[in-house]
Scaffold this motif. Sequence first.
Motif, PDB file in Angstrom:
ATOM      1  N   ASN A 248      -3.852   6.300   8.833  1.00 14.29           N
ATOM      2  CA  ASN A 248      -2.853   7.059   8.089  1.00 14.29           C
ATOM      3  C   ASN A 248      -3.400   7.613   6.770  1.00 14.29           C
ATOM      4  O   ASN A 248      -2.639   7.965   5.868  1.00 14.29           O
TER       5      ASN A 248
ATOM      6  N   LEU B 113      -5.152   6.193   4.347  1.00 12.81           N
ATOM      7  CA  LEU B 113      -5.139   5.346   3.160  1.00 12.81           C
ATOM      8  C   LEU B 113      -6.387   4.457   3.147  1.00 12.81           C
ATOM      9  O   LEU B 113      -6.810   3.962   4.187  1.00 12.81           O
TER      10      LEU B 113
ATOM     11  N   VAL C 237       4.942   6.383   0.904  1.00 18.01           N
ATOM     12  CA  VAL C 237       4.096   7.232   1.732  1.00 18.01           C
ATOM     13  C   VAL C 237       4.926   7.646   2.949  1.00 18.01           C
ATOM     14  O   VAL C 237       5.607   6.810   3.558  1.00 18.01           O
TER      15      VAL C 237
ATOM     16  N   LEU D 169       4.960   5.547   6.195  1.00 19.34           N
ATOM     17  CA  LEU D 169       5.251   4.108   6.188  1.00 19.34           C
ATOM     18  C   LEU D 169       6.083   3.679   7.400  1.00 19.34           C
ATOM     19  O   LEU D 169       5.732   2.677   8.041  1.00 19.34           O
TER      20      LEU D 169
ATOM     21  N   TYR E 106       0.809  -1.215   0.000  1.00 18.90           N
ATOM     22  CA  TYR E 106       0.000   0.000   0.000  1.00 18.90           C
ATOM     23  C   TYR E 106       0.847   1.272   0.000  1.00 18.90           C
ATOM     24  O   TYR E 106       0.460   2.271  -0.592  1.00 18.90           O
ATOM     25  N   ALA E 107       1.977   1.249   0.686  1.00 17.05           N
ATOM     26  CA  ALA E 107       2.651   2.515   0.984  1.00 17.05           C
ATOM     27  C   ALA E 107       4.109   2.593   0.544  1.00 17.05           C
ATOM     28  O   ALA E 107       4.736   3.628   0.714  1.00 17.05           O
TER      29      ALA E 107
ATOM     30  N   LEU F 148      -3.937   1.496   8.092  1.00 19.03           N
ATOM     31  CA  LEU F 148      -4.099   2.213   6.828  1.00 19.03           C
ATOM     32  C   LEU F 148      -5.072   3.376   6.978  1.00 19.03           C
ATOM     33  O   LEU F 148      -4.779   4.507   6.566  1.00 19.03           O
TER      34      LEU F 148
END
Length: 151
Positions: free
Chosen positions: A140, A142, A80, A83, A69-70, A137
């Motif tokens: 943060n 996301l 990101v 992370l 994802y990051a 997530l």
Amino acid sequence: MLDDAGLRVMELAGKGYCCSQMMVIMALDEMDREEPDLVRAAGGLCNGLGDCSGPCGVLTGSVLALGLYAGKGMDMEEPVDTLPVMLETLRDWFGERTLEYGGTTCAAILDGGCGQPHPTRCGGLVSEANAKIREILVDNGLDPAEGRELP
């Protein structure tokens, strides 16, 4: 009664996937994607890096999922910013969660055994870690259903 994640864990275990692979597959499921190469690569983390002396596959697979994802995946991308914080949150949670087993290694969680995952211990950890990844997530900013776009 098992929730959807618990049922998915049972299905994946029945198909022969290890914990690290399950974590990656469940993240990919969330994004409605398939990445067999990534799932195969996660197989290298099975059974605590092969001999149960290494970290539990739930932890290593969860780290891979957060990176999916990051993390940085292409030259023009940047990871990101949060992370490292997300990874620290996951590590801290997992360390606390596995205190009852005496550590975060596969051997500690399996009480010295190696090879076959314990249905309750390992299955429960996979389900709980999947929920924790989603929480991290969202905390943060996301969306778990949105992954990095493929080129």
